[in-house]
Design an enzyme around this catalytic site. Structure first.
Site, PDB file in Angstrom:
ATOM      1  N   THR A 132       0.252  -0.333   2.554  1.00  0.00           N
ATOM      2  CA  THR A 132      -0.718  -1.410   2.555  1.00  0.00           C
ATOM      3  C   THR A 132      -0.896  -2.434   3.224  1.00  0.00           C
ATOM      4  OG1 THR A 132      -0.919  -1.889   0.336  1.00  0.00           O
ATOM      5  CG2 THR A 132      -0.848  -3.784   1.343  1.00  0.00           C
ATOM      6  N   TRP A 174       5.196   4.209  -3.854  1.00  0.00           N
ATOM      7  CA  TRP A 174       3.527   4.269  -3.007  1.00  0.00           C
ATOM      8  C   TRP A 174       3.301   6.147  -3.410  1.00  0.00           C
ATOM      9  CZ3 TRP A 174       5.421   0.312  -4.911  1.00  0.00           C
ATOM     10  CH2 TRP A 174       4.908  -1.212  -5.593  1.00  0.00           C
ATOM     11  N   ASN A 220       2.245   4.726  -7.878  1.00  0.00           N
ATOM     12  CA  ASN A 220       1.195   3.314  -7.888  1.00  0.00           C
ATOM     13  C   ASN A 220      -0.256   3.761  -7.550  1.00  0.00           C
ATOM     14  OD1 ASN A 220       1.405   0.139  -7.458  1.00  0.00           O
ATOM     15  ND2 ASN A 220       0.457   1.228  -6.217  1.00  0.00           N
ATOM     16  N   GLU A 221      -1.145   3.019  -8.777  1.00  0.00           N
ATOM     17  CA  GLU A 221      -2.245   3.739  -8.764  1.00  0.00           C
ATOM     18  C   GLU A 221      -3.130   4.639  -8.562  1.00  0.00           C
ATOM     19  OE1 GLU A 221      -2.880  -0.130  -6.057  1.00  0.00           O
ATOM     20  OE2 GLU A 221      -2.721  -1.677  -7.214  1.00  0.00           O
ATOM     21  N   GLU A 296       2.007  -5.157 -11.481  1.00  0.00           N
ATOM     22  CA  GLU A 296       1.525  -6.076 -10.231  1.00  0.00           C
ATOM     23  C   GLU A 296       0.055  -6.503 -10.493  1.00  0.00           C
ATOM     24  OE1 GLU A 296       0.877  -2.676  -6.766  1.00  0.00           O
ATOM     25  OE2 GLU A 296      -0.733  -4.732  -6.335  1.00  0.00           O
ATOM     26  N   ARG A 422      -8.621 -10.427  -7.430  1.00  0.00           N
ATOM     27  CA  ARG A 422      -9.565  -9.585  -8.133  1.00  0.00           C
ATOM     28  C   ARG A 422      -8.505 -10.096  -9.808  1.00  0.00           C
ATOM     29  NH1 ARG A 422      -5.241  -6.035  -5.208  1.00  0.00           N
ATOM     30  NH2 ARG A 422      -6.722  -6.245  -3.774  1.00  0.00           N
TER      31      ARG A 422
END
Length: 720
Positions: A132, A174, A220-221, A296, A422
């Site tokens: 990120t 991540w 992660n995600e 998160e 979001r």
């Protein structure tokens, strides 16, 4: 004396004697006074009773009795509020703060009964990949490499534990170094290999730092893998980490379906962790009976609206979605302005050179819950201590494990003042209102509760953050609260709350010039303080004579975002607003596993997952025997090029950018004086490599354009 606050608290007695003597007086006061503390002069006369004598204009009171009753039983265990360091490099600049300010910041985050008093610290397990706002180093760059002295997450976990030994630690990858994928972008190609990689990180935390990791995540995600989760659970058990609990899958609620249909998976997973759930779980997730976490959430600019977002979701994640833990991305916004999601943390610290930092509204919003609860408390049941307020807003009641303490948190955040980044927020209304708090069950005996109050300031009004209002008196288990808009109240039997404070931080200052980093003062294997690696991984090494930094990544990692898939590394430094700047670095390209070239750059206009798309002015020197001046990181917009010779050993690469001109030099010889594009107009300085592979750098020098011109004036012109 009567304390005047905007729209807070009023409690009055329905006594005929009191009404006769004080009713007219209170009628006048209620028009102007929004709070009455129990330590007022009036209190000594009237004992502050429980029925409202006058209803202020604009306040609604229909159906406003809220029950808090433990006799009906309790619901889920409260599992903590936390902050996330990583995903990525979000705490990058914190490490370099002056010791005094650094300790102050850490106290605001972690010290119990002082500031946010966080109960969980979640960290990235570095994967040598952009995640990120930067890259965090892996503990295993290669399969034959294992090192637990890299990065700053170890240090941060130690500092958190130093302040709060009971804080829970949670690790999540991540990305993964390329060797984990075995030539693919799939970390599950060999699930045993990936599980062993994670076990080594957990073991390293314990062996090197005596840190006990409490929770571990999957990826992660990104896609989860059922076989991997089972393999990881088995590996944890076999290696003595039975108490390390798996949170899966740090994405959506999708894994709930698999848990319902796979008993072995259900046994492996402790909690379902969802990101940005919008305060709602899924029916499948609820049906699993698992702990549900917003593992998160937030990720919102930390102004008043950010504080409103955080206040709303901390309550409503449980009210609407039964989520017993909420973790903020990020813990602290400690990365350069100009990188993605600037100031999306609980607080902000972006100037280690000045010591300036900002204690933002989410710190005090967090304190409303964390200073008056602990992990292991339990929520009251919905409709008997948890729910929505009649005129908008929400409330939660939490009870200590021994049943003796009660904490109630109430929020009245309006829609436009609590929008998170979001997901989208459907419209809802909130109105000023009067509510009667009705304590039942074992808490009917209470005659008073401590009150803490915040009101977010909008339309030119100041914030009122985490103010103690003394005690609210209850009569026959009842008291009346007058609730305005964008407010948070905590009512609690806990008496240890504190709004901690330190002297005003030093004033803000621009990044200092000149700037020289010779890397001699760093411990080995650490990354340099102010160089913010966006792709690749840079760490301090020594050749026995000098310390230098080396780019360590040899192949594309199993990436979290596309910027890592283009076989280049870049590390930015300085100010995003710089236009005219001089950048110089010593470099050396090793013989084995080396990069194809190196560069210095100015006006770099992007980082994060879009780093590969960055424009700027880049001076590349390639092992093929060429130099190139490019208007982009990808080296597709060449504006100047020529031939050079790169021998073994150290060299010096220099770039001066001023207006529409650029001067470049290698080893004190001017290569060009070229006209350059004027777009982008400003950006970071940077160093980097043309491909993954080893490259050494030393003596980074940043100067103003005027000083750089003097340096370049001493160099010789290239003879053609």
């Amino acid at each position: 004396m009567i304390s005047i606050w905007k729209a807070i608290l009023m409690l009055v007695l329905a006594s005929s004697t009191f009404s006769t003597i004080y009713s007219a007086k209170l009628q006048r006061q209620l028009e102007n006074v929004n709070v009455m503390r129990i330590d007022t002069d009036l209190d000594s006369d009237v004992n502050l009773l429980s029925n409202l004598l006058a209803q202020p204009q604009g306040f609604k009171n229909e159906g406003s009795t809220i029950n808090f009753d433990d006799s009906l039983g309790l619901e889920r265990q409260f599992e903590g509020i936390g902050g996330l360091s990583g995903g990525g490099a979000t705490s990058k600049l914190l490490v370099n703060y002056p010791e005094i300010q650094r300790n102050e910041i850490l106290d605001y985050l972690f010290k119990p009964n002082f500031g946010a008093s966080l109960q969980i610290l979640k960290v990235e397990i570095g994967g040598d990949s952009q995640s990120t706002d930067g890259t965090e180093a892996s503990h295993m760059h290669n399969s034959n490499d294992e090192n637990y002295e890299r990065g700053y997450e170890w240090w941060l976990m130690l500092e958190a534990k130093k302040r709060n030994p009971n804080i829970k630690l949670y690790g999540l990858p991540w990305a993964f170094p390329g060797w984990i994928g075995q030539g693919t972008q799939n970390p599950y190609t060999n699930v045993s290999l990936t599980a062993d990689y994670i076990i080594r990180w957990i073991s390293g935390a314990k062996r090197m730092y005596n840190l006990t990791i409490d929770y571990i995540g999957i990826w992660n995600e990104r896609n989860y893998n059922v076989a991997y989760i089972k393999t990881l659970r088995n590996a944890l058990d076999l290696n003595g980490f039975q108490n390390v609990l798996i949170v899966a899958s740090d994405g959506g609620w999708d894994i709930a379906h698999d848990i319902l249909n796979d008993g072995q998976l259900a046994n492996a997973v402790y909690a379902i962790g969802c990101h940005y759930p919008g305060t709602y779980d899924s029916q499948d997730a609820y049906n699993t009976g698992k702990s549900l976490w917003a593992s998160e959430d937030y990720s919102t600019y930390n102004d008043e609206i950010g504080g409103g977002c955080w206040a709303r979701i901390l309550n409503q994640n449980y009210v609407n979605g039964y989520m017993s833990s909420t973790i903020s991305w990020n813990l602290i916004g400690s990365y350069y302005y100009g990188l993605p999601f600037y100031r999306d943390g609980l607080m902000t610290a972006v100037e280690p050179w000045s010591g300036n930092y900002n204690v933002s509204t989410p710190i005090w919003i967090t304190a409303h819950t964390t200073q008056f609860t602990s992990i292991g408390w339990r929520y009251l049941k919905h409709d008997s201590g948890v729910g929505k307020l009649p005129q908008g807003g929400s409330y939660v009641g939490l009870v200590s494990p021994d049943g003796t303490d009660l904490t109630i948190v109430i929020e009245t955040m309006t829609h436009d003042h609590s929008i998170c980044i979001r997901p989208g927020l459907p419209w809802y209304d909130v109105h000023p209102q009067l509510v009667t708090l009705n304590l039942k069950g074992s808490f009917a005996r209470l005659t008073s509760m401590n009150v803490w109050y915040s009101k977010l300031g909008f339309n030119g009004q100041p914030d009122i953050m985490f103010q103690s209002l003394g005690q609210l008196k209850f009569v026959s288990g009842q008291a009346v609260l007058k609730l305005g808009l964008d407010e948070v109240y905590t009512l609690t039997t806990i008496s240890t709350g504190q709004k901690g404070s330190y002297p005003v931080p030093p004033p803000s200052q621009p990044f200092p010039l000149p700037y020289l980093d010779d890397f001699e003062g760093y411990p080995l294997y650490q990354e340099p303080f102010n160089l913010a690696q966006q792709t690749g991984s840079y760490e301090v090494l020594s050749d026995g004579q000098t310390k230098f930094i080396r780019q360590m990544v040899l192949e594309n990692p199993v990436a979290w975002c596309d910027s890592d898939l283009h076989n280049k590394s870049i590390s930015v430094v300085g100010s995003y607003t710089w236009s005219d700047i001089f950048v110089e670095i010593n470099f050396r390209i090793p013989t084995l596993n080396s990069t194809s070239g190196v560069f210095v750059a100015a006006r770099v206009d992007q980082g994060g997952c879009d780093a590969f798309k960055a424009q700027g002015i880049y001076l590349y020197v390639l092992q093929s025997g060429a130099y190139q001046l490019s208007n982009d990181f990808a080296r597709t917009k060449i504006t100047q090029q020529g031939s050079v010779q790169i021998s073994a050993g150290w060299h010096t690469l220099s770039l001066l950018v001023q207006g529409a001109s650029a001067l470049g030099a290698l080893d004190g010889v001017i290569l060009f004086n070229a006209t350059i594009p004027t777009s982008p107009a400003s950006g970071f300085a940077a160093i980097g490599t043309d491909s993954y592979g080893l490259a050494d750098f030393d003596n980074l020098l940043l100067e103003s354009a005027a000083s750089g011109l003097k340096i370049m004036g001493k160099y010789t012109m290239l003879v053609k």
